[in-house]
Design a protein around this motif. Structure first.
Motif, mmCIF file in Angstrom:
data_model
loop_
_atom_site.group_PDB
_atom_site.id
_atom_site.type_symbol
_atom_site.label_atom_id
_atom_site.label_comp_id
_atom_site.label_asym_id
_atom_site.label_seq_id
_atom_site.Cartn_x
_atom_site.Cartn_y
_atom_site.Cartn_z
ATOM 1 N N ASN A 546 3.045 -9.604 3.433
ATOM 2 C CA ASN A 546 3.262 -9.573 1.988
ATOM 3 C C ASN A 546 2.100 -8.943 1.233
ATOM 4 O O ASN A 546 2.082 -8.930 0.002
ATOM 5 N N GLN A 547 1.145 -8.409 1.950
ATOM 6 C CA GLN A 547 -0.026 -7.803 1.324
ATOM 7 C C GLN A 547 0.359 -6.482 0.661
ATOM 8 O O GLN A 547 1.229 -5.752 1.153
ATOM 9 N N ASP A 548 -0.314 -6.163 -0.444
ATOM 10 C CA ASP A 548 -0.068 -4.907 -1.160
ATOM 11 C C ASP A 548 -0.292 -3.739 -0.209
ATOM 12 O O ASP A 548 -1.347 -3.627 0.429
ATOM 13 N N ILE A 549 0.698 -2.838 -0.099
ATOM 14 C CA ILE A 549 0.594 -1.747 0.863
ATOM 15 C C ILE A 549 -0.496 -0.745 0.484
ATOM 16 O O ILE A 549 -0.898 0.069 1.327
ATOM 17 N N CYS A 550 -0.989 -0.802 -0.742
ATOM 18 C CA CYS A 550 -2.066 0.109 -1.143
ATOM 19 C C CYS A 550 -3.444 -0.468 -0.842
ATOM 20 O O CYS A 550 -4.457 0.205 -1.037
#
Length: 551
Positions: A546-550
């Motif tokens: 669920n971590q921000d892909i950026c």
């Protein structure tokens, strides 16, 4: 009174009398036929003698007033169910037919024992799946990505180890750098090997030399982790899977213009199709530092995005979309002979129930390889990662999912022992690193009547404590063996036969007398001591799904 449509009225049963069953001698009135009238019955009410139509039974009125569209609706539902059933069978047959299955059991030779226990609630053990991305240049345009040069056949472009916990509350996906220099079997056809006797080889060469079997054999020998299933997916499968999802969003901090990868992307977030996604996860020269680790970090962010996309689109709840995805995946998939569509569905459903914060992507801890600055080797911290997976424990430095219970050793002497030592065959394996420990333990068991089948050195992968493993129907015998090892854990292993397997690892205690021993010959004084279990301060860095892909 109730009136029969066929003729004169029929007496209504008196309250509480109940209906008369055939052959019931308690029936008080004779049966009245169509031309008979009851002598004591009189007609009253508006229907009597007026020519009005007789009253109808409730059941008859219900039957006659059932609308045709209701009947047609029932038929339509039945037809729809039949169609769904047929389509499900057709889909299953089609997807099953897509997969290329091979049996590599014989080629794997001697394999490690499973160390983790079955979860009490799920009744499942942990599952480890080796996923191999094949960059074969043969056919279907695969040679368009990168230069094939003089390379022929298939190579292992990406290796992932997927670990599902026994309680199915967490998953770990481990990336193995293809440029890793590790010990490996001298020949992929060797039935048995250990790091002590192996040769140093670049990781992705294992697939070239011996394909799936050589990769799994090398991994199991290095880590002691049993691989339950494997999956090989080539470029075509990867590209088609992304297209079946409707594209996947990626994020790059800088613009990408890579002619070799045939990829042009602006900085920031972009939703890419399958062809673009393939270029994105493979590009090395025009983004990042050009290393394999930089590429792995990008792949892990991409996989996080795939999980997020599949979750947000309710992939598992959309049969049409799920079928397209599975059809795309299975067309370019090779698996072991036991990993079918049913198993894949169970795995998918298990993962769907895991919170995205409990799906973690990690890379094997690495360090520079002294002989070649362009290569890496596994760092000592990798041992802590492999241990966590072997024993189905949280990653070092990570907290377990909420509600997870820590397994405790199985009690060995709380109940009377029911199987005498002279009826038990035992084999002892030394997983401690202390030479002679297995021989010493075997001798201490033998004087108590146990039938020793052998003692051997393990794979070289350190174990912790004493673990007693048994096959089906041998639990009571295992309890007797475990009583000789203070603090021993008992684990069922359905691959075993009637011989009890004992692993003595780091921190194992000396053998003691069992209450039902045979004979009175004293146990020899120990001369070898198992080394203590080292204290680990390792923390494995992980990326959650669920971590921000950026980031």
């Amino acid at each position: 009174m109730l009136f029969d449509e066929r003729g004169p009225p029929v007496s209504e049963p008196t309250p509480g009398s109940g209906p008369s069953e055939p052959g019931d001698s308690s029936a008080s009135s004779p049966q009245v036929g169509p031309s008979e009238t009851h002598p004591t019955e009189s007609h009253t009410g508006p229907e009597a003698g007026t020519g009005e139509p007789p009253l109808r039974r409730r059941s008859d009125r219900h039957k006659d007033h059932k609308h045709p569209w209701l009947r047609r609706g029932g038929i339509a539902v039945a037809a729809a169910l039949a169609v769904i059933l047929v389509l499900s069978v057709v889909a299953y047959v089609k997807l099953t037919g897509n997969i290329n299955r091979i049996d590599i059991t014989e080629a794997l030779g001697k394999r490690p024992q499973k160390q983790a226990t079955t979860d009490v609630n799920t009744k499942l053990g942990p599952m480890n799946i080796m996923v191999m991305g094949s960059d074969t240049r043969a056919g279907s345009g695969n040679d368009k990505y990168g230069s094939s040069g003089s390379i022929s056949g298939a190579r292992s472009d990406t290796n992932l180890v997927v670990h599902l916990s026994a309680d199915r509350k967490s998953a770990v996906v481990v990336s193995i750098p293809r440029d890793s220099m590790t010990k490996a079997p001298r020949s992929c056809s060797d039935k048995e090997w250990s790091p002590d006797t192996g040769v140093v080889r670049q990781w992705n060469a294992n697939f070239t030399l011996g394909q799936e079997a050589c990769v799994i054999k090398t991994f199991e020998g290095l880590t002691g982790i049993y691989i339950d299933h494997f999956v090989v997916i080539d470029f075509r499968g990867f590209q088609s899977m992304v297209d079946a999802l409707g594209g996947v969003t990626v994020c790059t901090p800088v613009p990408i213009d890579d002619k070799e990868a045939k990829l042009v992307l602006p900085a920031g977030k972009t939703k890419v199709n399958g062809k673009q996604a393939l270029g994105y996860v493979r590009v090395r020269k025009t983004v990042g530092d050009g290393s394999d680790i930089s590429r792995i970090n990008r792949q892990q962010a991409f996989l996080s995005s795939v999980v997020q996309e599949a979750t947000s689109s309710s992939l598992l709840l959309r049969p049409d979309k799920l079928f397209r995805f599975l059809d795309a995946a299975t067309h370019s998939m090779t698996t072991d002979s036991d990993f079918g569509i049913g198993n894949m569905r169970d795995v998918a459903q298990s993962v769907a129930r895991i919170g995205m914060d409990q799906i973690r992507f990690v890379t094997v801890p690495i360090e520079a390889y002294p002989a070649d600055k362009n290569r890496v080797q596994w760092a000592p911290a990798a041992d802590a990662l492999w241990e966590a997976i072997r024993e189905d424990k949280p990653l070092p430095g990570q907290k377990p999912p909420p509600g997870t219970k820590t397994p405790t050793p199985t009690p060995t002497t709380s109940e009377p022992l029911t199987v005498a030592p002279n009826l038990i065959r035992v084999r002892v394996t030394n997983d401690s690193g202390a030479a002679g420990l297995a021989r010493q333990a075997a001798g201490a068991l033998e004087v108590q009547g146990f039938r020793i089948q052998g003692y051997v050195n393990g794979t070289g992968v350190p174990g912790k404590g004493t673990v007693v493993r048994y096959g089906k129907g041998m639990k009571e015998a295992a309890r007797t063996v475990a009583a000789a090892f203070p603090g021993a854990k008992i684990r069922q292993d359905d691959q075993l036969g009637s011989t009890i397997e004992v692993s003595v690892g780091q921190g194992s205690k000396d053998v003691v007398e069992v209450p039902n021993r045979i004979g009175n010959k004293p146990i020899p004084s120990p001369t070898v001591t198992a080394p203590p279990v080292p204290t680990s301060t390792v923390t494995i860095k992980a990326r959650t799904a669920n971590q921000d892909i950026c980031s």
